[in-house]
Design a protein around this motif. Structure first.
Motif, PDB file in Angstrom:
ATOM      1  N   ASP A 193       0.836  -1.193   0.000  1.00  0.00           N
ATOM      2  CA  ASP A 193       0.000   0.000   0.000  1.00  0.00           C
ATOM      3  C   ASP A 193       0.876   1.250   0.000  1.00  0.00           C
ATOM      4  OD1 ASP A 193      -2.644  -0.613  -0.187  1.00  0.00           O
ATOM      5  OD2 ASP A 193      -2.865  -1.068   1.936  1.00  0.00           O
ATOM      6  N   GLY A 194       0.279   2.351  -0.388  1.00  0.00           N
ATOM      7  CA  GLY A 194       0.969   3.625  -0.272  1.00  0.00           C
ATOM      8  C   GLY A 194       1.842   3.953  -1.467  1.00  0.00           C
ATOM      9  N   ALA A 195       2.699   4.961  -1.286  1.00  0.00           N
ATOM     10  CA  ALA A 195       3.475   5.530  -2.399  1.00  0.00           C
ATOM     11  C   ALA A 195       4.964   5.282  -2.247  1.00  0.00           C
ATOM     12  CB  ALA A 195       3.223   7.038  -2.460  1.00  0.00           C
ATOM     13  N   GLY A 225      -9.991   7.475  -7.976  1.00  0.00           N
ATOM     14  CA  GLY A 225     -10.127   7.244  -6.535  1.00  0.00           C
ATOM     15  C   GLY A 225      -9.057   7.904  -5.693  1.00  0.00           C
ATOM     16  N   THR A 226      -8.862   7.332  -4.502  1.00  0.00           N
ATOM     17  CA  THR A 226      -7.998   7.980  -3.503  1.00  0.00           C
ATOM     18  C   THR A 226      -6.514   7.959  -3.888  1.00  0.00           C
ATOM     19  OG1 THR A 226      -7.814   5.924  -2.228  1.00  0.00           O
ATOM     20  CG2 THR A 226      -9.585   7.429  -1.629  1.00  0.00           C
ATOM     21  N   ARG A 227      -6.069   6.912  -4.592  1.00  0.00           N
ATOM     22  CA  ARG A 227      -4.662   6.880  -4.997  1.00  0.00           C
ATOM     23  C   ARG A 227      -4.352   8.080  -5.890  1.00  0.00           C
ATOM     24  NH1 ARG A 227      -1.965   1.916  -5.646  1.00  0.00           N
ATOM     25  NH2 ARG A 227      -3.831   0.929  -6.492  1.00  0.00           N
ATOM     26  N   LEU A 245      -0.095   4.434 -11.699  1.00  0.00           N
ATOM     27  CA  LEU A 245      -0.673   3.351 -12.498  1.00  0.00           C
ATOM     28  C   LEU A 245      -1.961   2.918 -11.809  1.00  0.00           C
ATOM     29  CD1 LEU A 245      -0.626   1.070 -14.663  1.00  0.00           C
ATOM     30  CD2 LEU A 245       0.782  -0.256 -13.067  1.00  0.00           C
ATOM     31  N   SER A 246      -3.041   2.901 -12.553  1.00  0.00           N
ATOM     32  CA  SER A 246      -4.329   2.514 -11.986  1.00  0.00           C
ATOM     33  C   SER A 246      -4.525   1.011 -12.059  1.00  0.00           C
ATOM     34  CB  SER A 246      -5.460   3.215 -12.739  1.00  0.00           C
ATOM     35  OG  SER A 246      -6.699   2.633 -12.388  1.00  0.00           O
ATOM     36  N   GLU A 247      -4.866   0.428 -10.922  1.00  0.00           N
ATOM     37  CA  GLU A 247      -5.148  -1.002 -10.904  1.00  0.00           C
ATOM     38  C   GLU A 247      -6.479  -1.280 -11.594  1.00  0.00           C
ATOM     39  OE1 GLU A 247      -4.959  -2.651  -6.988  1.00  0.00           O
ATOM     40  OE2 GLU A 247      -5.741  -4.593  -7.638  1.00  0.00           O
ATOM     41  N   SER A 248      -7.394  -0.321 -11.512  1.00  0.00           N
ATOM     42  CA  SER A 248      -8.739  -0.596 -12.023  1.00  0.00           C
ATOM     43  C   SER A 248      -8.891  -0.374 -13.522  1.00  0.00           C
ATOM     44  CB  SER A 248      -9.792   0.185 -11.251  1.00  0.00           C
ATOM     45  OG  SER A 248      -9.417   1.527 -11.106  1.00  0.00           O
TER      46      SER A 248
HETATM   47  N1  ATP Z   1      -3.194   9.001   0.753  1.00  0.00           N
HETATM   48  C1  ATP Z   1      -2.626   7.956   0.154  1.00  0.00           C
HETATM   49  N2  ATP Z   1      -1.292   7.849   0.076  1.00  0.00           N
HETATM   50  C2  ATP Z   1      -0.705   6.796  -0.534  1.00  0.00           C
HETATM   51  N3  ATP Z   1      -1.378   5.792  -1.100  1.00  0.00           N
HETATM   52  C3  ATP Z   1      -2.735   5.834  -1.055  1.00  0.00           C
HETATM   53  C4  ATP Z   1      -3.423   6.915  -0.436  1.00  0.00           C
HETATM   54  N4  ATP Z   1      -4.748   6.684  -0.569  1.00  0.00           N
HETATM   55  C5  ATP Z   1      -4.873   5.520  -1.239  1.00  0.00           C
HETATM   56  N5  ATP Z   1      -3.668   4.990  -1.533  1.00  0.00           N
HETATM   57  C6  ATP Z   1      -3.379   3.740  -2.236  1.00  0.00           C
HETATM   58  O1  ATP Z   1      -4.271   3.577  -3.295  1.00  0.00           O
HETATM   59  C7  ATP Z   1      -4.784   2.255  -3.288  1.00  0.00           C
HETATM   60  C8  ATP Z   1      -6.062   2.157  -4.056  1.00  0.00           C
HETATM   61  O2  ATP Z   1      -7.047   3.026  -3.545  1.00  0.00           O
HETATM   62  P1  ATP Z   1      -8.273   3.454  -4.474  1.00  0.00           P
HETATM   63  O3  ATP Z   1      -8.862   2.251  -5.116  1.00  0.00           O
HETATM   64  O4  ATP Z   1      -9.186   4.336  -3.701  1.00  0.00           O
HETATM   65  O5  ATP Z   1      -7.512   4.373  -5.529  1.00  0.00           O
HETATM   66  P2  ATP Z   1      -7.830   4.601  -7.048  1.00  0.00           P
HETATM   67  O6  ATP Z   1      -7.450   6.015  -7.333  1.00  0.00           O
HETATM   68  O7  ATP Z   1      -9.217   4.139  -7.388  1.00  0.00           O
HETATM   69  O8  ATP Z   1      -6.744   3.672  -7.745  1.00  0.00           O
HETATM   70  P3  ATP Z   1      -6.980   2.395  -8.704  1.00  0.00           P
HETATM   71  O9  ATP Z   1      -7.411   2.976 -10.031  1.00  0.00           O
HETATM   72  O10 ATP Z   1      -5.633   1.751  -8.755  1.00  0.00           O
HETATM   73  O11 ATP Z   1      -8.022   1.548  -8.040  1.00  0.00           O
HETATM   74  C9  ATP Z   1      -4.843   1.937  -1.818  1.00  0.00           C
HETATM   75  O12 ATP Z   1      -4.850   0.531  -1.593  1.00  0.00           O
HETATM   76  C10 ATP Z   1      -3.564   2.568  -1.312  1.00  0.00           C
HETATM   77  O13 ATP Z   1      -2.456   1.705  -1.504  1.00  0.00           O
END
Ligand code: ATP
Ligand code: MN
Length: 269
Positions: A193-195, A225-227, A245-248
């Motif tokens: 998780d995280g950056a 999302g939050t990433r 890189l987006s997982e989704s």
């Molecule tokens: N504030 C933050 N700092 C660092 N990493 C974060 C933070 N918030 C979320 N993440 C990381 O982002 C991951 C995915 O979260 P989320 O699905 O909400 O993001 P997303 O923008 O939809 O990305 P994805 O497209 O990859 O799903 C979390 O499991 C976490 O590792």
């Protein structure tokens, strides 16, 4: 029967601009007065060209070099989408020995030039991180899609605006992005998780970082999302660039100054 000159005629017919890559001054002087637009594309403007695009890196591949030159010229409004450009490049030595005709289209205007040339970190560091992310996006981690967040540059400030989620595997290590072994580690750790936090010069400062910059005033496309929000917000609070890189959806995006500057499908790169 056609002659080599006929072939060149075809290549040079109706060009909107001629791009001369890293010319010697003698070579440039010969073409300076050419009808139409002449643009010099090089690491520095050694020939004092009026129209100049800086190449942030000495690209090994001619294709990358041309793509960057064209994008940089589009960025500076020296050419428009749809223009036909003749690129004079050197393939085998220092002399300009080849002519490549290319059509500048909007898909070449991807934001990669801006990302490389105008980030705070070394362009080579940005490229190395970008390549790791593209590769992760193409292959995933053990075949499964994976997400990742790299914050590059201004690392001291980034560290101040984040906190560890767990122990930092890069603590006290002095490893740099671009090293093949390190790139394998980065891909391996992308499951965490995280950056990742990376310095201007490419040192891996930390993995597992939770970014805490406020999202106030950060305007990114709906649906991310939050990433992505965290990745964008940290670039508003610091001079870092984020590559995500987006997982989704599998897309690679970059943020600078709190804004989206690039969005590409790694399969197309
Ligand atoms: N504030 C933050 N700092 C660092 N990493 C974060 C933070 N918030 C979320 N993440 C990381 O982002 C991951 C995915 O979260 P989320 O699905 O909400 O993001 P997303 O923008 O939809 O990305 P994805 O497209 O990859 O799903 C979390 O499991 C976490 O590792
Ligand atoms: Mn998500």
């Amino acid at each position: 029967m056609s002659t080599p000159a006929d072939l060149l005629d075809d290549l040079t017919a109706d060009l909107d601009a001629v791009f001369v890559f890293s010319p010697s001054s003698g070579f440039y002087e010969r073409f300076e007065e050419l009808e139409g637009e002449v643009v010099v594309i090089a690491p520095e403007n050694a020939v004092d060209a009026e129209q100049f695009v800086e190449l942030p890196l000495a690209f090994e591949s001619i294709r990358d070099r041309i793509r960057f030159g064209v994008e940089g010229a589009m960025d500076r409004n020296l050419i428009d989408a749809g223009d036909e450009v003749g690129c004079v490049v050197s393939v085998f030595g220092d002399d300009n020995d080849a002519l490549v005709r290319v059509r500048a289209d909007e898909s070449m205007h991807s934001g990669v030039y801006d990302l490389f040339a105008n980030s705070r970190a070394d362009p080579g560091v940005i490229r190395d991180v970008f390549e790791v992310v593209i590769e992760l996006g193409k292959k995933g981690q053990k075949g499964k899609p994976v997400g990742a967040l790299f914050v590059v540059g201004d690392a001291g400030k980034v560290m101040n605006k984040s906190r560890p989620l767990s122990y930092n595997p890069f603590e006290k290590s002095h490893v740099h992005v671009g090293d093949p072994i390190v790139n394998v580690m980065l891909k391996e750790f992308s499951r965490l998780d995280g950056a990742f936090v990376i310095s201007d010069s490419g040192k891996i400062v930390s993995a597992y970082r939770y970014l805490e910059a406020g999202a106030e005033g950060v305007d990114i496309p709906k649906g991310l999302g939050t990433r992505h929000m965290a990745g964008a917000a940290i670039t508003r609070a610091t001079n870092a660039t984020s590559i995500v890189l987006s997982e989704s959806d599998g897309m690679v995006r970059a943020f600078k100054g709190g804004e989206l500057i690039l969005e590409i499908d790694p399969e197309d790169y």
